[in-house]
Design a protein around this motif. Structure first.
Motif, PDB file in Angstrom:
ATOM      1  N   LEU A 155      -0.183 -54.571  -3.594  1.00  0.00           N
ATOM      2  CA  LEU A 155       0.542 -54.282  -4.834  1.00  0.00           C
ATOM      3  C   LEU A 155       0.055 -52.965  -5.444  1.00  0.00           C
ATOM      4  O   LEU A 155       0.845 -52.196  -6.011  1.00  0.00           O
ATOM      5  CB  LEU A 155       0.358 -55.430  -5.834  1.00  0.00           C
ATOM      6  CG  LEU A 155       1.097 -56.730  -5.498  1.00  0.00           C
ATOM      7  CD1 LEU A 155       0.789 -57.798  -6.542  1.00  0.00           C
ATOM      8  CD2 LEU A 155       2.600 -56.513  -5.393  1.00  0.00           C
ATOM      9  N   LYS A 156      -1.229 -52.694  -5.324  1.00  0.00           N
ATOM     10  CA  LYS A 156      -1.779 -51.427  -5.811  1.00  0.00           C
ATOM     11  C   LYS A 156      -1.209 -50.257  -5.019  1.00  0.00           C
ATOM     12  O   LYS A 156      -0.848 -49.219  -5.585  1.00  0.00           O
ATOM     13  CB  LYS A 156      -3.298 -51.462  -5.720  1.00  0.00           C
ATOM     14  CG  LYS A 156      -3.984 -50.184  -6.199  1.00  0.00           C
ATOM     15  CD  LYS A 156      -5.492 -50.328  -6.075  1.00  0.00           C
ATOM     16  CE  LYS A 156      -6.201 -49.030  -6.476  1.00  0.00           C
ATOM     17  NZ  LYS A 156      -7.677 -49.139  -6.332  1.00  0.00           N
ATOM     18  N   LEU A 157      -1.117 -50.409  -3.710  1.00  0.00           N
ATOM     19  CA  LEU A 157      -0.579 -49.341  -2.880  1.00  0.00           C
ATOM     20  C   LEU A 157       0.899 -49.099  -3.170  1.00  0.00           C
ATOM     21  O   LEU A 157       1.367 -47.957  -3.180  1.00  0.00           O
ATOM     22  CB  LEU A 157      -0.757 -49.688  -1.401  1.00  0.00           C
ATOM     23  CG  LEU A 157      -2.171 -49.586  -0.829  1.00  0.00           C
ATOM     24  CD1 LEU A 157      -2.192 -50.104   0.600  1.00  0.00           C
ATOM     25  CD2 LEU A 157      -2.673 -48.153  -0.883  1.00  0.00           C
ATOM     26  N   ALA A 158       1.640 -50.160  -3.406  1.00  0.00           N
ATOM     27  CA  ALA A 158       3.082 -50.024  -3.597  1.00  0.00           C
ATOM     28  C   ALA A 158       3.444 -49.533  -4.992  1.00  0.00           C
ATOM     29  O   ALA A 158       4.363 -48.720  -5.151  1.00  0.00           O
ATOM     30  CB  ALA A 158       3.778 -51.358  -3.321  1.00  0.00           C
ATOM     31  N   TYR A 159       2.723 -50.016  -6.018  1.00  0.00           N
ATOM     32  CA  TYR A 159       3.145 -49.746  -7.398  1.00  0.00           C
ATOM     33  C   TYR A 159       2.121 -48.980  -8.230  1.00  0.00           C
ATOM     34  O   TYR A 159       2.412 -48.641  -9.378  1.00  0.00           O
ATOM     35  CB  TYR A 159       3.459 -51.069  -8.105  1.00  0.00           C
ATOM     36  CG  TYR A 159       4.512 -51.891  -7.423  1.00  0.00           C
ATOM     37  CD1 TYR A 159       5.848 -51.485  -7.425  1.00  0.00           C
ATOM     38  CD2 TYR A 159       4.193 -53.076  -6.759  1.00  0.00           C
ATOM     39  CE1 TYR A 159       6.829 -52.240  -6.796  1.00  0.00           C
ATOM     40  CE2 TYR A 159       5.166 -53.836  -6.124  1.00  0.00           C
ATOM     41  CZ  TYR A 159       6.476 -53.409  -6.148  1.00  0.00           C
ATOM     42  OH  TYR A 159       7.440 -54.157  -5.526  1.00  0.00           O
ATOM     43  N   GLY A 160       0.947 -48.729  -7.684  1.00  0.00           N
ATOM     44  CA  GLY A 160      -0.053 -47.992  -8.441  1.00  0.00           C
ATOM     45  C   GLY A 160      -1.180 -48.871  -8.951  1.00  0.00           C
ATOM     46  O   GLY A 160      -1.087 -50.104  -8.949  1.00  0.00           O
ATOM     47  N   PRO A 161      -2.268 -48.243  -9.422  1.00  0.00           N
ATOM     48  CA  PRO A 161      -3.469 -48.992  -9.805  1.00  0.00           C
ATOM     49  C   PRO A 161      -3.292 -49.879 -11.026  1.00  0.00           C
ATOM     50  O   PRO A 161      -3.961 -50.897 -11.138  1.00  0.00           O
ATOM     51  CB  PRO A 161      -4.501 -47.890 -10.064  1.00  0.00           C
ATOM     52  CG  PRO A 161      -3.696 -46.663 -10.349  1.00  0.00           C
ATOM     53  CD  PRO A 161      -2.466 -46.782  -9.525  1.00  0.00           C
ATOM     54  N   LEU A 162      -2.417 -49.499 -11.953  1.00  0.00           N
ATOM     55  CA  LEU A 162      -2.267 -50.318 -13.160  1.00  0.00           C
ATOM     56  C   LEU A 162      -1.656 -51.676 -12.819  1.00  0.00           C
ATOM     57  O   LEU A 162      -2.114 -52.717 -13.302  1.00  0.00           O
ATOM     58  CB  LEU A 162      -1.412 -49.596 -14.190  1.00  0.00           C
ATOM     59  CG  LEU A 162      -1.236 -50.331 -15.534  1.00  0.00           C
ATOM     60  CD1 LEU A 162      -2.594 -50.609 -16.165  1.00  0.00           C
ATOM     61  CD2 LEU A 162      -0.353 -49.527 -16.476  1.00  0.00           C
ATOM     62  N   VAL A 163      -0.622 -51.687 -11.973  1.00  0.00           N
ATOM     63  CA  VAL A 163      -0.011 -52.948 -11.558  1.00  0.00           C
ATOM     64  C   VAL A 163      -1.024 -53.785 -10.772  1.00  0.00           C
ATOM     65  O   VAL A 163      -1.120 -55.003 -10.953  1.00  0.00           O
ATOM     66  CB  VAL A 163       1.253 -52.696 -10.719  1.00  0.00           C
ATOM     67  CG1 VAL A 163       1.776 -54.001 -10.117  1.00  0.00           C
ATOM     68  CG2 VAL A 163       2.337 -52.057 -11.575  1.00  0.00           C
ATOM     69  N   GLY A 164      -1.793 -53.127  -9.903  1.00  0.00           N
ATOM     70  CA  GLY A 164      -2.816 -53.843  -9.153  1.00  0.00           C
ATOM     71  C   GLY A 164      -3.836 -54.491 -10.075  1.00  0.00           C
ATOM     72  O   GLY A 164      -4.228 -55.643  -9.893  1.00  0.00           O
ATOM     73  N   PHE A 165      -4.261 -53.757 -11.094  1.00  0.00           N
ATOM     74  CA  PHE A 165      -5.231 -54.298 -12.035  1.00  0.00           C
ATOM     75  C   PHE A 165      -4.647 -55.480 -12.810  1.00  0.00           C
ATOM     76  O   PHE A 165      -5.305 -56.513 -12.983  1.00  0.00           O
ATOM     77  CB  PHE A 165      -5.675 -53.217 -13.022  1.00  0.00           C
ATOM     78  CG  PHE A 165      -6.526 -53.744 -14.146  1.00  0.00           C
ATOM     79  CD1 PHE A 165      -7.879 -53.960 -13.951  1.00  0.00           C
ATOM     80  CD2 PHE A 165      -5.966 -54.050 -15.375  1.00  0.00           C
ATOM     81  CE1 PHE A 165      -8.676 -54.467 -14.971  1.00  0.00           C
ATOM     82  CE2 PHE A 165      -6.747 -54.561 -16.400  1.00  0.00           C
ATOM     83  CZ  PHE A 165      -8.106 -54.769 -16.196  1.00  0.00           C
ATOM     84  N   LEU A 166      -3.421 -55.331 -13.297  1.00  0.00           N
ATOM     85  CA  LEU A 166      -2.805 -56.407 -14.073  1.00  0.00           C
ATOM     86  C   LEU A 166      -2.603 -57.660 -13.221  1.00  0.00           C
ATOM     87  O   LEU A 166      -2.735 -58.790 -13.713  1.00  0.00           O
ATOM     88  CB  LEU A 166      -1.475 -55.948 -14.661  1.00  0.00           C
ATOM     89  CG  LEU A 166      -1.574 -54.935 -15.799  1.00  0.00           C
ATOM     90  CD1 LEU A 166      -0.183 -54.479 -16.228  1.00  0.00           C
ATOM     91  CD2 LEU A 166      -2.339 -55.517 -16.983  1.00  0.00           C
ATOM     92  N   PHE A 167      -2.297 -57.470 -11.944  1.00  0.00           N
ATOM     93  CA  PHE A 167      -2.183 -58.635 -11.065  1.00  0.00           C
ATOM     94  C   PHE A 167      -3.533 -59.339 -10.952  1.00  0.00           C
ATOM     95  O   PHE A 167      -3.614 -60.571 -11.068  1.00  0.00           O
ATOM     96  CB  PHE A 167      -1.703 -58.227  -9.668  1.00  0.00           C
ATOM     97  CG  PHE A 167      -1.919 -59.315  -8.656  1.00  0.00           C
ATOM     98  CD1 PHE A 167      -1.080 -60.425  -8.634  1.00  0.00           C
ATOM     99  CD2 PHE A 167      -2.986 -59.260  -7.771  1.00  0.00           C
ATOM    100  CE1 PHE A 167      -1.303 -61.452  -7.731  1.00  0.00           C
ATOM    101  CE2 PHE A 167      -3.205 -60.285  -6.864  1.00  0.00           C
ATOM    102  CZ  PHE A 167      -2.356 -61.384  -6.836  1.00  0.00           C
ATOM    103  N   ALA A 168      -4.592 -58.558 -10.698  1.00  0.00           N
ATOM    104  CA  ALA A 168      -5.912 -59.167 -10.545  1.00  0.00           C
ATOM    105  C   ALA A 168      -6.341 -59.876 -11.827  1.00  0.00           C
ATOM    106  O   ALA A 168      -6.916 -60.965 -11.790  1.00  0.00           O
ATOM    107  CB  ALA A 168      -6.924 -58.090 -10.166  1.00  0.00           C
TER     108      ALA A 168
END
Length: 445
Positions: free
Chosen positions: A80-93
């Motif tokens: 998800l971080k690779l596809a949408y960027g670090p902010l989306v990856g962080f919010l998912f985690a």
């Protein structure tokens, strides 16, 4: 330092067996009642469970490709971080830790309390006390470094499957003896999209784990074996769930199933008396608590892993070398879960936790199918040991199903419920920016 990669040693049968173990859990022993309550139609109940199995299979295949192409301890966090960027990856985690895992732990603790209430009368507050005590005790065990054994999990999964088969035996015995259903559905309700969508939220809760099953992708001998394992494993799970619901409907009737907080125990009491009831209560309680224990372990480690990359959560990136656990992260998860238990004990308990976690869970799950398509286009050179069959149909079907369940859960919980659920995302976003943690661009590797 030497690193050891997973070996490709699993054939399709062995892999399918593990898929079954990852998906079958305690959810089927509670969520079936809520599905029946929403649909009030026996035929639609069985249709919903069959459709849930097909939908989970599509999701498992999507996750299998992403997990093998972008392996990472954080799982979804990586792609998800690779596809949408670090902010989306962080919010998912953050949501996985603060909402999904914590609410799941509270939810399954309520399952154990609901089944205990079949033997010992418990008020709503008392059930919350039992659920909270279970979480505290299991957190204490994990902080002491107590770990579950693999053999114990194998035994537990085997017991899960056997319990579902026993429910079928119980229903067959009732048919043979001519015992009618306890409370049949008086007048089946017609199909309604809103009711069916809400029922699917609870159906997919019981199929939870299909995304974790994708972690097997690096250990099967051939990519074709992964497809066979997913189709075979999810087929077995779907058959078991259909068997369990047929048994519930046969013994309790549609209205009886909808009204029961512990349908498996109630069915066993009708078929085999108190011995059957007590046996099922003990089994379901142990199964639920074992999953809570797993959520305590995984949830704490998820926050620990992300905290190592995020300065905003740096204090949680602390590892207790003696006990071998991320002590601070586990304590924070325990506190969140206890708050949710207290909240749920004042309302509907299990159902309240499902309502709380569903909007956030399905929001991120609906991003997974598009992530596969985005990463195929953006990073075509990445080695993909497993490719989703019938691309792009499978990821599009999975995405469409996720969006349907997402809007169903939002409609059901309403503005207040949605605000509470997504408010946890807002809290994570606030922490992220309040501490001015720099955003790293996706590495693209």
């Amino acid at each position: 330092m030497t690193t050891t990669a997973p070996r490709r040693v699993l054939g399709p049968f062995a892999a399918a067996s593990v898929v079954v173990g990852m998906v079958v859990g305690a959810g089927i022993f509670r969520s079936a009642s809520l599905v029946a309550a929403n649909l009030q139609n026996d035929a639609l109940v069985l249709m919903a469970w069959g459709l849930g199995g097909l939908f989970a299979l599509c999701g498992a295949l999507v996750y299998a490709e992403l997990a093998t192409a972008f392996p990472h301890p954080g799982g979804d966090y990586r792609f998800l971080k690779l596809a949408y960027g670090p902010l989306v990856g962080f919010l998912f985690a953050w949501s996985r830790f603060a909402v999904i895992f914590s609410a799941s732990a509270a939810m399954l603790a309520f399952v154990a309390a609901d089944y205990l209430a079949e033997l010992v009368p418990l008020s709503g507050i008392a059930r919350g006390g039992v659920a909270g005590l279970a979480i505290v005790v299991l957190t204490g065990l994990n902080l002491a470094g107590v770990k579950r054994s693999t053999n114990g999990q194998i035994v537990l999964v085997t017991a899960d499957v056997l319990a579902l088969l026993v429910l079928g035996v119980a229903a067959a015995s009732l048919i043979a003896s001519g015992t009618p259903p306890l409370t049949p559905t008086p007048e089946p309700q017609p199909f309604g999209a809103a009711a069916f969508g809400q029922a699917m939220v609870f159906v997919m809760l019981a199929f939870g784990g299909f995304n974790d099953a994708a972690t097997l992708s690096a250990e099967v001998r051939r990519p074709r074996d992964m497809t066979l394992a997913m189709v075979g494993g999810m087929g077995v799970v779907t058959a078991l769930y259909l068997l369990a619901n047929w048994a519930y409907l046969t013994g309790l009737g549609g209205a009886g199933l909808a009204a029961s907080a512990a349908p498996a125990a109630q069915l066993m009491a009708i078929a085999f008396g108190q011995i059957g009831q007590v046996t099922m209560v003990i089994f379901v309680g142990i199964a639920a608590l074992a999953i809570v224990n797993a959520l305590v372990i995984v949830g704490g480690r998820t926050l620990y892993a992300v905290a190592g990359d995020e300065p905003a959560l740096g204090r949680l990136a602390a590892w207790d070398e003696v006990a071998g656990v991320p002590r601070r992260a586990i304590w924070v998860q325990c506190a969140v879960s206890l708050c949710l238990v207290a909240w749920g004990s004042l309302s509907t308990g299990f159902a309240q936790m499902v309502d709380f976690l569903s909007p956030v869970f399905w929001l991120f799950l609906s991003l997974t199918g598009p992530a596969l398509i985005i990463l195929r286009r953006r990073l075509p050179g990445v080695d993909r040991p497993f490719l989703v069959p019938l691309y792009p149909l499978v990821p599009l079907v999975f995405t469409g199903g996720c969006l349907f369940v997402l809007q169903s859960s939002l409609r059901y919980v309403g503005w207040t419920g949605s605000a509470i659920s997504f408010g946890m995302l807002g809290l994570g976003l606030g922490v992220r920016f309040a501490l001015k943690a720099p955003l790293q661009p996706p590495d693209g590797k």
